[in-house]
Design an enzyme around this catalytic site. Structure first.
Site, PDB file in Angstrom:
ATOM      1  N   ARG A  71       0.857  -1.183   0.119  1.00 40.59           N
ATOM      2  CA  ARG A  71       0.115  -0.069  -0.066  1.00 40.59           C
ATOM      3  C   ARG A  71       0.716   1.134   0.014  1.00 40.59           C
ATOM      4  O   ARG A  71       2.048   1.429   0.416  1.00 40.59           O
ATOM      5  CB  ARG A  71      -0.799   0.210   1.277  1.00 40.59           C
ATOM      6  N   HIS A  72       0.488   2.337  -0.711  1.00 40.98           N
ATOM      7  CA  HIS A  72       1.207   3.654  -0.574  1.00 40.98           C
ATOM      8  C   HIS A  72       1.318   3.921   0.951  1.00 40.98           C
ATOM      9  O   HIS A  72       0.729   3.649   1.733  1.00 40.98           O
ATOM     10  CB  HIS A  72       0.428   4.661  -1.426  1.00 40.98           C
ATOM     11  N   GLY A  73       2.293   4.925   0.955  1.00 35.45           N
ATOM     12  CA  GLY A  73       2.597   5.490   2.331  1.00 35.45           C
ATOM     13  C   GLY A  73       1.824   6.434   2.957  1.00 35.45           C
ATOM     14  O   GLY A  73       0.635   6.724   2.121  1.00 35.45           O
TER      15      GLY A  73
END
Length: 449
Positions: A71-73
């Site tokens: 998942r993106h940060g």
């Protein structure tokens, strides 16, 4: 001793005890709490949740490939949230300080009140950059890449500048936050190099990582699901009504705050704790730990019916990444290691990861989450704070072994407690029997009907 004197002493003791309790409550300072509640569903900071992998060796086995879904940060809030933060928070800040200092109302400690007075909204928070990756989000992925290089030195070496074989595969959804996350992860792995085989797939064509956005059957089902009713029941029920009353009184308001005002304070609390991991948002002082747990449950309830076990199509929509992982591992099993990358990395969203985990039957509770069973579900398995915080990741490493091949699973850098496996190490033959039927028969035809 007469009865009158006895009852007088009892009343005096009761009043004294109440005063002690009240004085202790007033003395509490969120700023001084060494163990604040930092779990906030999918807005949880990765630094709060991740583990550290101490050993990746499997006896008599050699790692051949690592496959990751990431998942993106940490990101900015959505457009409406940014608008409400900019518009509502400064006025709430002013009124809370006025309540305490001019009207003698409210129970925030002096230190929390002072931190709230000094609070300023991040000037870079612009609605045109809604859901963009933050500076902390880039750090999340940079450090994640660096750690995985240390975990798997045999697989993740320096980036090959001249090679006929693509040793690594990188793919992202078509959004700023996932693309920048991918670039930051690559920098963590290999330093400042130019990687020429990254792939960004437009949403309309992304049947691997964002099938949920283009599958009409699934979109129709989640829009008509009973899950929204469950969330509404929770939000309109006694738990949230009590939170609004408590927060209003705690902050010194004679009139009851609106739910939107309470929600935007909680939004600021959770996002700011994720943006600035070495600080604590002063807005969190508005809530007790028990109240923050209720907010966390509300988000879990929403996702349970949107992208998990409460939605019958979730395991179908979450199947493509599982199929991809099994296809790559099958190639390795069949001896096609020369054609296979040593690392495969996909960058997507919390919904992608949650659907995938659902397909794998990870964190499945024996009873469904409901608005009515919050108390009995406080120790639930389906907890997005643990499963899908910012920068959440699922890693699977395939090992060629002297006897049976192995696969090792990690979730957020912790060995995954998976049924039939020991400390995340699974026999490949066992996995094929357990979930291979889903992976090899990944039928998404329902999306085209």
């Amino acid at each position: 001793m007469s009865n009158v004197k006895f009852f007088a002493i009892l009343i005096a003791l009761f009043c004294f005890t109440n005063e002690l309790i009240l004085s202790e409550a007033v003395k509490y300072c969120y700023s001084d709490d060494e163990h604040p509640y930092l779990l906030a569903g999918t807005k949880t900071a990765y630094e709060v949740e991740h583990g550290i992998i101490k050993n990746t060796t499997v006896p008599n086995c050699k790692p051949m490939q690592i496959w990751m879904l990431i998942r993106h940060g940490t990101r900015n809030p959505g457009k409406e949230e940014i608008k409400n933060m900019r518009h509502n928070l400064p006025e709430l800040q002013r009124r809370i300080i006025e309540n305490h200092e001019q009207h003698g109302k409210g129970s925030l400690c002096q230190k929390d009140l002072e931190k709230l007075r000094l609070w300023k909204l991040d000037p870079n928070l612009d609605k045109h950059k809604h859901k963009y990756l933050t500076a902390q989000g880039r750090k999340d992925l940079l450090s994640l890449g660096a750690r995985f290089k240390d975990y798997f030195p045999e697989l993740l070496q320096s980036y090959p500048l001249d090679s006929s074989k693509q040793k690594y595969k990188f793919r992202s959804t078509d959004s700023e936050r996932t693309i920048v996350s991918m670039d930051s992860f690559i920098s963590g792995l290999f330093g400042n190099v130019t990687v020429n085989n990254t792939e960004v797939v437009p949403t309309a064509k992304d049947t691997l990582l964002q099938l949920y956005k283009i599958c009409k059957s699934w979109l129709d089902q989640v829009s008509n699901t009973s899950g929204k009713n469950e969330v509404d029941k929770l939000l309109n029920g006694s738990l949230f009504s009590k939170i609004i009353d408590n927060v209003s009184r705690r902050l010194g308001f004679s009139d009851r705050l609106s739910f939107d005002d309470v929600l935007i304070m909680y939004t600021a609390c959770s996002f700011e704790n994720a943006w600035y991991i070495d600080k604590r948002s002063p807005w969190c002082a508005a809530f007790t730990k028990d109240e923050e747990e209720v907010f966390e449950y509300e988000e879990d309830l929403y996702y349970y019916y949107y992208s998990s076990y409460g939605e019958v199509l979730s395991s179908v929509i979450g199947c493509p990444p599982l199929q991809d992982m099994f296809n790559h591992f099958t190639q390795l099993e069949n001896g096609d290691s020369n054609e296979e990358p040593q690392g495969i990395f996909y960058f997507a969203h919390s919904t992608t990861l949650q659907l995938f985990l659902t397909t794998m039957e990870i964190a499945k509770d024996s009873v469904p989450l409901k608005a009515s069973n919050y108390e009995s579900m406080r120790n639930r398995k389906w907890k997005t704070s643990h499963l899908a915080p910012f920068a959440a990741n699922f890693a699977a490493a395939f090992y060629k072994c002297d006897s049976s091949n192995k696969v090792r699973f990690y979730l957020n850098e912790k060995p995954l407690d998976y049924e039939g496996c020991e400390a995340g190490v699974c026999d490949w033959e066992y996995l094929k029997k357990k979930i291979g039927f889903k992976a090899f028969n990944c039928n998404t035809d329902i999306c085209t009907k």
